[in-house]
Motif scaffolding. Structure first.
Motif, short mmCIF file in Angstrom:
data_model
loop_
_atom_site.label_atom_id
_atom_site.label_comp_id
_atom_site.label_asym_id
_atom_site.label_seq_id
_atom_site.Cartn_x
_atom_site.Cartn_y
_atom_site.Cartn_z
N PRO A 21 0.81 -1.23 0.00
CA PRO A 21 0.00 0.00 0.00
C PRO A 21 0.84 1.27 0.00
CG PRO A 21 -0.83 -1.54 1.63
CD PRO A 21 0.48 -2.09 1.14
N TYR A 22 1.94 1.27 0.74
CA TYR A 22 2.79 2.45 0.82
C TYR A 22 3.32 2.83 -0.57
CZ TYR A 22 6.72 5.44 2.18
OH TYR A 22 7.61 6.49 2.31
N TYR A 23 3.91 1.87 -1.27
CA TYR A 23 4.47 2.17 -2.58
C TYR A 23 3.40 2.42 -3.63
CZ TYR A 23 9.21 1.48 -0.97
OH TYR A 23 10.40 1.61 -0.31
N ARG A 24 2.27 1.73 -3.54
CA ARG A 24 1.18 2.00 -4.50
C ARG A 24 0.69 3.44 -4.34
NH1 ARG A 24 -0.05 1.98 -8.12
NH2 ARG A 24 -2.25 1.53 -8.27
N VAL A 114 -8.60 -1.87 5.50
CA VAL A 114 -8.17 -2.65 6.66
C VAL A 114 -8.01 -4.09 6.20
CG1 VAL A 114 -8.65 -3.21 9.07
CG2 VAL A 114 -9.59 -1.10 8.08
N ILE A 115 -6.82 -4.66 6.43
CA ILE A 115 -6.54 -5.98 5.89
C ILE A 115 -5.98 -6.93 6.95
CG2 ILE A 115 -4.22 -5.34 5.07
CD1 ILE A 115 -4.94 -7.08 2.50
N THR A 154 -15.22 -13.83 2.28
CA THR A 154 -14.62 -13.57 0.97
C THR A 154 -13.23 -12.99 1.20
OG1 THR A 154 -15.53 -11.33 0.88
CG2 THR A 154 -16.85 -13.08 -0.14
N GLY A 155 -12.43 -12.96 0.15
CA GLY A 155 -11.09 -12.40 0.26
C GLY A 155 -11.10 -10.89 0.29
N LEU A 156 -12.19 -10.28 -0.17
CA LEU A 156 -12.27 -8.83 -0.29
C LEU A 156 -13.72 -8.42 -0.11
CD1 LEU A 156 -10.56 -6.32 -1.17
CD2 LEU A 156 -11.31 -6.81 -3.49
N HIS A 157 -13.96 -7.33 0.63
CA HIS A 157 -15.33 -6.85 0.82
C HIS A 157 -15.34 -5.34 0.99
CE1 HIS A 157 -19.56 -7.34 1.66
NE2 HIS A 157 -19.43 -6.50 2.66
N VAL A 158 -16.33 -4.71 0.37
CA VAL A 158 -16.52 -3.26 0.51
C VAL A 158 -17.87 -3.02 1.16
CG1 VAL A 158 -16.67 -1.04 -0.69
CG2 VAL A 158 -15.11 -2.80 -1.54
N ASP A 159 -17.87 -2.23 2.22
CA ASP A 159 -19.09 -1.83 2.92
C ASP A 159 -19.00 -0.33 3.16
OD1 ASP A 159 -21.27 -1.37 4.55
OD2 ASP A 159 -20.63 -2.70 6.16
N GLY A 160 -19.64 0.44 2.30
CA GLY A 160 -19.60 1.90 2.44
C GLY A 160 -18.18 2.42 2.27
N ASN A 161 -17.69 3.10 3.30
CA ASN A 161 -16.34 3.69 3.26
C ASN A 161 -15.24 2.70 3.64
OD1 ASN A 161 -17.19 3.65 6.06
ND2 ASN A 161 -15.50 5.04 6.50
N LEU A 162 -15.59 1.46 3.86
CA LEU A 162 -14.66 0.48 4.42
C LEU A 162 -14.39 -0.66 3.44
CD1 LEU A 162 -13.15 -0.53 6.99
CD2 LEU A 162 -15.30 -1.58 7.70
N PHE A 174 -7.59 -5.25 -3.11
CA PHE A 174 -7.75 -4.38 -1.94
C PHE A 174 -7.35 -2.95 -2.28
CE2 PHE A 174 -5.62 -2.51 1.82
CZ PHE A 174 -6.64 -2.57 2.76
N MET A 175 -6.20 -2.78 -2.91
CA MET A 175 -5.75 -1.42 -3.25
C MET A 175 -6.60 -0.82 -4.36
SD MET A 175 -3.63 -0.47 -1.05
CE MET A 175 -3.22 1.10 -1.81
#
Length: 190
Positions: A21-24, A114-115, A154-162, A174-175
């Protein structure tokens, strides 16, 4: 509009979950601040899965500088927050300033990524995650559910701002979802 991302972590952060995440963010010309309980050179760890083990292994990874202590952070100065996993969340979640920072981003509906074990930080501000959906590393499921959130398998989930991820293999998606949240919140493209 300039974007400012805050990464909050500590020693024993998973190396991929902080470096990726830092370098991305830097690649996208986004300002990034790494904050930890103490401003210092953090020791990362490398987690991996081996077929002969039922849990993950851990080895020392590269070191990375934190730019500030959490006590120096005003969360209002940042557009978004990333909480990487590893073992760091186990101890940073007990820091009242870390709790204040996490609560700010949840209350203000700012983009959050958040991972893995990072969700352990959110369990300390449970009043802000009751009823929310998230994934996390499988071993964190009991804490996520005990805090009143719904664990999603699941491996990835989006809920609103999260946006939440299961573990480091999920970092590309994730990114991508984190940048989508950040762009939509700021009304821009990344």
């Amino acid at each position: 509009m300039a974007k400012n991302v805050l990464i909050v972590t500590g020693d024993a952060v998973d190396c991929l979950e902080i470096y990726y995440p830092y370098y991305r963010c830097l690649e996208e010309n986004i300002s990034v601040t790494i904050a930890s309980p103490t401003k210092k050179k953090l020791q990362t760890v490398c987690h991996d899965f081996l077929p002969e083990m039922e849990t993950f292994t851990e080895m020392f990874g590269y070191k990375i500088d934190s730019h500030a202590s959490v006590d120096e952070i005003n969360p209002a100065d940042f557009d978004s927050l990333i909480l990487p996993g590893g073992r760091a969340p186990e101890y940073i979640r007990m820091n009242s300033k870390v709790q204040e920072i996490a609560a700010h981003f949840l209350t203000e509906n700012k983009p959050m990524g958040v991972i893995c074990h990072g969700q352990l930080v959110l369990t300390t501000v449970r009043e802000h995650i009751v009823g929310r959906e998230m994934t996390a590393y499988t071993a964190c499921r009991p804490e996520v559910e005990a805090a009143g959130a719904t664990y999603v398998e699941t491996g990835l989930h989006v809920d609103g701002n999260l946006v939440t991820g299961h573990a480091w293999p999920d970092l590309p998606g994730f990114m991508r979802e984190f940048f989508n949240l950040l762009a939509s919140k700021n009304g821009s493209t990344i």
